[in-house]
Design an enzyme around this catalytic site. Structure first.
Site, mmCIF file in Angstrom:
data_model
loop_
_atom_site.group_PDB
_atom_site.id
_atom_site.type_symbol
_atom_site.label_atom_id
_atom_site.label_comp_id
_atom_site.label_asym_id
_atom_site.label_seq_id
_atom_site.Cartn_x
_atom_site.Cartn_y
_atom_site.Cartn_z
ATOM 1 C CB SER A 56 14.518 -37.878 -25.816
ATOM 2 O OG SER A 56 13.919 -37.277 -26.918
ATOM 3 C CE LYS A 62 8.373 -36.981 -19.526
ATOM 4 N NZ LYS A 62 7.325 -36.412 -20.396
ATOM 5 C CD GLU A 100 13.944 -30.813 -11.541
ATOM 6 O OE1 GLU A 100 14.843 -30.068 -11.151
ATOM 7 O OE2 GLU A 100 13.743 -31.082 -12.745
#
Length: 661
Positions: free
Chosen positions: A79, A114, A112
């Site tokens: 995570s 998500k 980047e």
């Protein structure tokens, strides 16, 4: 509520929400509400210096469904820690720089999108796609190879011949969703659930019809190649014809990252897929190695979450719903509105005070906030639209049974626990559930039938049902009727903790029921328990103790319980005579898949042997029982042993475990 009691409550609530989101793909709360509870839990754990063994702060995701074959990832899928403000990003940057101080490793960041889809883990060996799996709990997912093969952007073969795991996200484009819904008999509600539902459908033909796409963004495990930076990983993915987002930027400072975030909003809105934020990663692999991991997150990455989307729509109605405890909850019915590719038509209002505070009326326009793919929340009304709108009536009577309601604090309750259908049906379903009386074959539909057709109004009525009654009901043949009667009869001989839990005492969950049984050892003793003794039990604070006392002092409940006992219910506590054995008093962790035992079975066996079964490995663990495809817990145990720290930790196989019995 005591601090420890609140800690336990937060863990239970968050684990249930996580199960709904990760396992069932049916999120029930907004990300904002989840985050608030999660943040409260983190602060409380720090304050109490206590982390419960099942706390979501040490977990990575949810459980694996049984429909697909389990697949063990070669490397964990972590995570990500998350933040919402530039200040939080700056704090993270300072931690990174402090930990890397003096290392000589350059600090660069890569940012980047998500993606908001379903995580995929693709395994390639000798250039062939040999497995594809969902994220699952981070170490074990579900094998969905045939489904993933239908995604045309994912290569079935690649030039690289070494064994690798490529991580990515399965998505359904917004334009693809719109085109699909034009001809679909049952339109899909949103892209994320459309992708998740397709990839977790047992029929790959269904997956193919959804025309999914994917983006790949990481190589989690690799052989036959090495990487110095994340940018090298992305270059490798592109060279091997993986779909990679065209948005990837490298930055030398966190302030450059923040400047980019502040200008990217319009660009994100024009995308043909959903994204719920940005991911910022440390670029250099050596820096990542030095930074390492917490128990849940990599220290070298951070997810920046976008502000929730807000729009307005009309509040058409408010429907009051009745739960098992009799609490009335208002559900808002909205004029359907599309927010970020999701059609929103319902929202939950917490209680009457929430309605008053937000000044909402039927017919007015309300602000709706949606954070990602979750149930939205009503933020408030638009004042100019209140004129002419109709006041929401505060219920004076239960919408189900029409009994006069009562107020307790901020909530409204129906006191008619004896014949209010939603309450009674929910209570019977709870009573019959697996963790309670375990009446096999019992369902909510069965409970509704018994209520409507057989006038079932009390738990004890279950034990007076006759074959002649059941056989007359729709969908009840001879076999089903006999099986249900047998299951009801078998439930009479039950464990004390199961019976206590089955009664549905407010604020008493499965663990507290078990603690009560172990301490008092008889049902009569629990009925007669005193407040001062109750609060000495683990996780029992003032509120829980008072709930137990109030429950057993209620005259109607006394009658119901006495009827159950008279019907032959024999709740027994079996004191396990624990003979001297190697596991007595030891702390044991179980990981992986065992050949002869399910997770519940092995836990019960170890507890009978006098062991304490926990969910996380530390130097204080005595045994790690490792089955097939053991993951991060095994890795951590090996690290602890190899570190030379003083510990009695020992890793044993299933065969060794049985030899030790």
């Amino acid at each position: 509520m005591g601090s420890m009691e609140r800690l336990r409550q937060l863990v239970d609530i968050l684990n249930e929400y996580s199960y709904q989101y990760y396992v069932l793909d049916e999120p029930v709360v907004s990300d904002k509400e989840y985050d608030q509870l999660y943040d409260e839990l983190v602060l409380l754990e720090k304050e109490l210096n206590t982390v419960l063994e099942d706390s979501p702060t040490i977990r990575v995701g949810g459980d694996v469904l049984k429909n697909f074959k389990a697949h063990n990832h070669l490397a964990p899928l972590w995570s990500l820690d998350k933040c919402k403000t530039p200040e939080e990003l700056i704090s993270w940057d300072l931690r990174v720089r402090r930990l890397l101080e003096g290392s000589g490793v350059p600090i660069e960041y890569v940012m980047e999108y998500k993606f908001d889809g379903l995580t995929l883990n693709l395994t390639y060996n000798n250039g062939q796609l040999v497995q594809a799996a969902t994220r699952g709990n981070g170490t074990t997912g579900e094998g969905i190879l045939e489904q993933v093969k239908t995604i045309k952007t994912i290569p079935l073969t690649i030039p690289h011949k070494g064994r690798i795991e490529v991580q990515g996200e399965g998505l359904m484009g917004l334009s693809v969703l719109a085109a699909y819904n034009k001809t679909a008999l049952e339109p899909l509600k949103n892209p994320r659930n459309a992708a998740a539902g397709a990839l977790r459908n047992l029929d790959p033909k269904v997956t193919a019809k959804r025309k999914l796409s994917a983006f790949c963004y990481n190589v989690g495990f690799y052989e036959g190649i090495d990487f110095n930076t994340h940018m090298e990983i992305l270059a490798f993915l592109k060279a091997n014809k993986f779909p990679v987002s065209n948005y990837t930027k490298k930055f030398h400072t966190i302030h450059q990252v923040i400047e980019e975030i502040e200008t990217i909003g319009e660009q994100v809105k024009s995308l043909d897929f959903l994204t719920d934020g940005l991911v910022i990663k440390v670029n250099h692999m050596e820096a990542r190695r030095l930074l390492g991991y917490t128990q849940k997150f990599p220290r070298w990455a951070m997810a920046f979450k976008f502000e929730a989307e807000e729009m307005t729509t009309e509040l058409k109605d408010v429907i009051w719903q009745v739960g098992r405890t009799g609490k009335l909850t208002p559900a808002a019915v909205l004029e359907p509105i599309d927010i970020g590719g999701v059609t929103v038509s319902r929202a939950t209002l917490n209680n009457w005070e929430d309605i008053q505070r937000k000044k909402v009326k039927i017919g007015c326009r309300v602000w709706i906030r949606r954070s990602n793919d979750v149930i939205p929340e009503i933020m408030g009304s638009i004042e100019e639209t209140l004129e002419g709108a109709m006041d929401i009536e505060k219920p004076q009577h239960c919408p189900a049974c029409h009994s006069e309601v009562v107020e307790r604090g901020a909530h409204i309750f129906c006191p008619n626990s004896l014949s209010c259908k939603p309450q009674l049906v929910s209570r019977i379903v709870h009573y019959a559930s697996r963790d309670a009386m375990d009446i096999v074959g019992f369902s909510e539909k069965t409970a509704e039938q018994l209520f409507e057709e057989l006038n079932l109004r009390d738990l004890a009525d279950l034990y007076e049902i006759k074959y002649e009654d059941l056989i007359k009901l729709p969908r009840f043949g001879d076999k089903k009727a006999r099986n249900l009667l047998e299951a009801i009869e078998n439930s009479k001989n039950c464990k004390l903790d199961s019976f206590v839990y089955a009664l549905g005492i407010p604020n008493v969950g499965r663990k507290t029921a078990t603690d009560l049984a172990k301490h008092y050892k008889s049902f009569q003793a629990i009925q007669e328990a005193e407040f001062q003794e109750l609060i000495t039990l683990p996780d029992v604070g003032d509120i829980v103790a008072q709930s137990i006392i109030d429950f057993f002092e209620d005259e109607e409940i006394k009658k119901s319980v006495n009827r159950l006992i008279n019907e032959g219910i024999r709740p027994l506590f079996k004191e396990v005579e624990q003979q001297e054995n190697i596991f007595l008093g030891k702390t044991v962790v179980v990981t992986g898949t065992l050949e002869k035992y399910g997770r519940k079975e092995i836990k019960e066996l170890l507890e009978k042997l006098g062991a304490k079964v926990t969910g996380s490995v530390s130097k204080n663990t005595d045994f790690l029982l490792a089955g097939e495809a053991a993951g991060s817990k095994l890795e951590k145990a090996m690290e602890i042993i190899a570190s030379g720290v003083e510990t009695s930790l020992r890793i044993i196989s299933e065969a060794e475990f049985e030899a030790m019995l």
